[in-house]
Write a protein that holds these residues in place. Structure first.
Motif, short mmCIF file in Angstrom:
data_model
loop_
_atom_site.label_atom_id
_atom_site.label_comp_id
_atom_site.label_asym_id
_atom_site.label_seq_id
_atom_site.Cartn_x
_atom_site.Cartn_y
_atom_site.Cartn_z
N SER B 23 -23.61 -80.81 19.26
CA SER B 23 -22.97 -81.57 18.17
C SER B 23 -21.45 -81.39 18.20
O SER B 23 -20.69 -82.33 17.95
N SER B 24 -21.04 -80.16 18.50
CA SER B 24 -19.63 -79.85 18.58
C SER B 24 -18.98 -80.67 19.70
O SER B 24 -17.89 -81.24 19.53
N LYS B 27 -18.65 -84.31 18.72
CA LYS B 27 -17.54 -84.47 17.78
C LYS B 27 -16.21 -84.59 18.54
O LYS B 27 -15.40 -85.46 18.25
N LYS B 28 -16.02 -83.70 19.51
CA LYS B 28 -14.79 -83.74 20.31
C LYS B 28 -14.65 -85.07 21.05
O LYS B 28 -13.58 -85.67 21.07
N PRO B 37 -12.52 -90.73 11.37
CA PRO B 37 -12.95 -89.38 10.95
C PRO B 37 -14.20 -89.40 10.08
O PRO B 37 -15.05 -88.52 10.20
N ASP B 38 -14.34 -90.41 9.24
CA ASP B 38 -15.52 -90.53 8.38
C ASP B 38 -16.80 -90.67 9.18
O ASP B 38 -17.80 -89.98 8.94
N ARG B 41 -17.63 -87.47 11.08
CA ARG B 41 -18.21 -86.41 10.25
C ARG B 41 -19.69 -86.69 9.97
O ARG B 41 -20.52 -85.78 10.03
N LYS B 42 -20.01 -87.96 9.72
CA LYS B 42 -21.42 -88.31 9.48
C LYS B 42 -22.28 -87.99 10.69
O LYS B 42 -23.35 -87.39 10.58
N ALA B 44 -21.59 -85.91 13.13
CA ALA B 44 -21.59 -84.47 13.40
C ALA B 44 -22.58 -83.74 12.50
O ALA B 44 -23.37 -82.92 12.97
N ILE B 45 -22.56 -84.06 11.21
CA ILE B 45 -23.45 -83.36 10.27
C ILE B 45 -24.92 -83.69 10.57
O ILE B 45 -25.77 -82.80 10.67
N TYR B 48 -26.04 -82.19 13.94
CA TYR B 48 -26.10 -80.72 13.85
C TYR B 48 -27.37 -80.28 13.14
O TYR B 48 -28.08 -79.38 13.62
N TYR B 118 -26.55 -88.98 5.57
CA TYR B 118 -25.32 -89.25 6.31
C TYR B 118 -25.46 -90.35 7.36
O TYR B 118 -24.50 -90.65 8.05
#
Ligand SMILES: Nc1ncnc2c1ncn2[C@@H]1O[C@H](COP(=O)(O)OP(=O)(O)O)[C@@H](O)[C@H]1O
Ligand SMILES: [Mg+2]
Lengths: 119, 140
Positions: B23-24, B27-28, B37-38, B41-42, B44-45, B48, B118
């Motif tokens: 997940s990390s 994200k990168k 960014p929104d 974040r969705k 990624a969460i 994860y 999300y």
């Protein structure tokens, strides 16, 4: 308030991110259960926790959290602190317990964000 | 980003401390592609939580992420025990995680509800004894 303000309020020490203390923070979330934290998503947030494992750093990363504050004088090991450093997080440690830490920040004007409001 | 991009990750069941690395990485990659960014974040969460579930409930598996100009599709496929009652599993607070997982910060029964919250679409295909495939879509 800024991370530096929160640090003063909690008599906290910096473990990681001394150069990033002037960032603004607008809300905070306190929990040892990471899924509860993940249910909360606000910009410019602080995470308060007593849990010290790598998943705390990953949770903060996913949520774009600015600063993690370890309560009750907890300090994660160096590998965990290195992870935080790689992600440009600020990490603080306070002797206050969770309840007092949250209460002190709340009293100083830091909110929890709108109730139930995420994204 | 005219072409669709596919990322594939093998999720190892052995090491809880490494759960979340995929997940990390996603994200990168999304950040370097300039996704908002929104939306990042969705994704990624949700991913994860799903990745953690694959480690704690299902002996690992494969995650495929398809990034196209209008949406991100995550497919999390495992060969774990399956989910006997999806409706119950989706309830906030329902968890079969053992106490040692709770002491590590997970097992509050909020993972699947967070994944739903999300994402714009989420489907769960599960066969008892064979495995579970969860497909999640986040619109950009
Ligand atoms: N990939 C999976 N394979 C098998 N069971 C799963 C899987 N994901 C979730 N579950 C089941 O659904 C329950 C609820 O999941 P979740 O909401 O993520 O809560 P938690 O992970 O905290 O238990 C889990 O306790 C587990 O019984
Ligand atoms: Mg879960």
């Amino acid at each position: 308030m800024t991370v530096r303000d929160a640090m003063g309020i909690l008599d906290a020490t910096v473990l990681v991110g001394e150069d990033n203390l002037d960032q603004e923070v607008r809300s905070a979330c306190g929990s040892d259960m990471m899924s509860d934290v993940l249910a909360f998503s606000k910009d410019h947030s602080i995470l308060l926790t007593g849990l010290c494992n790598p998943q705390v750093i990953r949770t903060a990363e996913m949520l774009d959290i600015v600063c993690i504050i370890f309560v009750r004088g907890k300090r994660p090991d160096d590998a965990v602190l290195d992870m935080a450093r790689d992600r440009d997080l600020v990490v603080l440690s306070t002797q206050h317990r969770m309840f007092s830490s949250c209460g002190l920040l709340y009293k100083a004007g830091l909110g929890a964000g709108a109730f139930g409001g995420a994204l | 980003m005219a072409e669709a991009i596919r990322l594939t990750y093998e999720i190892s069941p052995d090491d809880f401390t490494r759960a979340g690395e995929a997940s990390s990485d996603v994200k990168k990659k999304l950040r370097s592609l300039g996704v908002s960014p929104d939306a990042i974040r969705k994704v990624a969460i949700a991913m994860y939580e799903g990745e953690i579930n694959m480690v704690i409930h299902a002996e690992g598996g494969i995650i495929t992420v398809d990034i196209s100009p209008d949406k991100i599709v995550m497919i999390l496929a495992d060969k774990g025990p399956g989910i006997p009652d999806i409706e119950q599993a989706m309830q906030a607070g329902w968890s079969t995680a053992p106490n040692e997982i709770r002491s590590l910060g997970f097992g509050a029964g909020m993972g699947l509800p967070n994944m739903k919250k999300y994402t714009d679409e989420m489907t769960i295909d599960t066969v008892i004894g064979k495995g579970t495939t969860i497909t999640m879509v986040v619109k950009i």
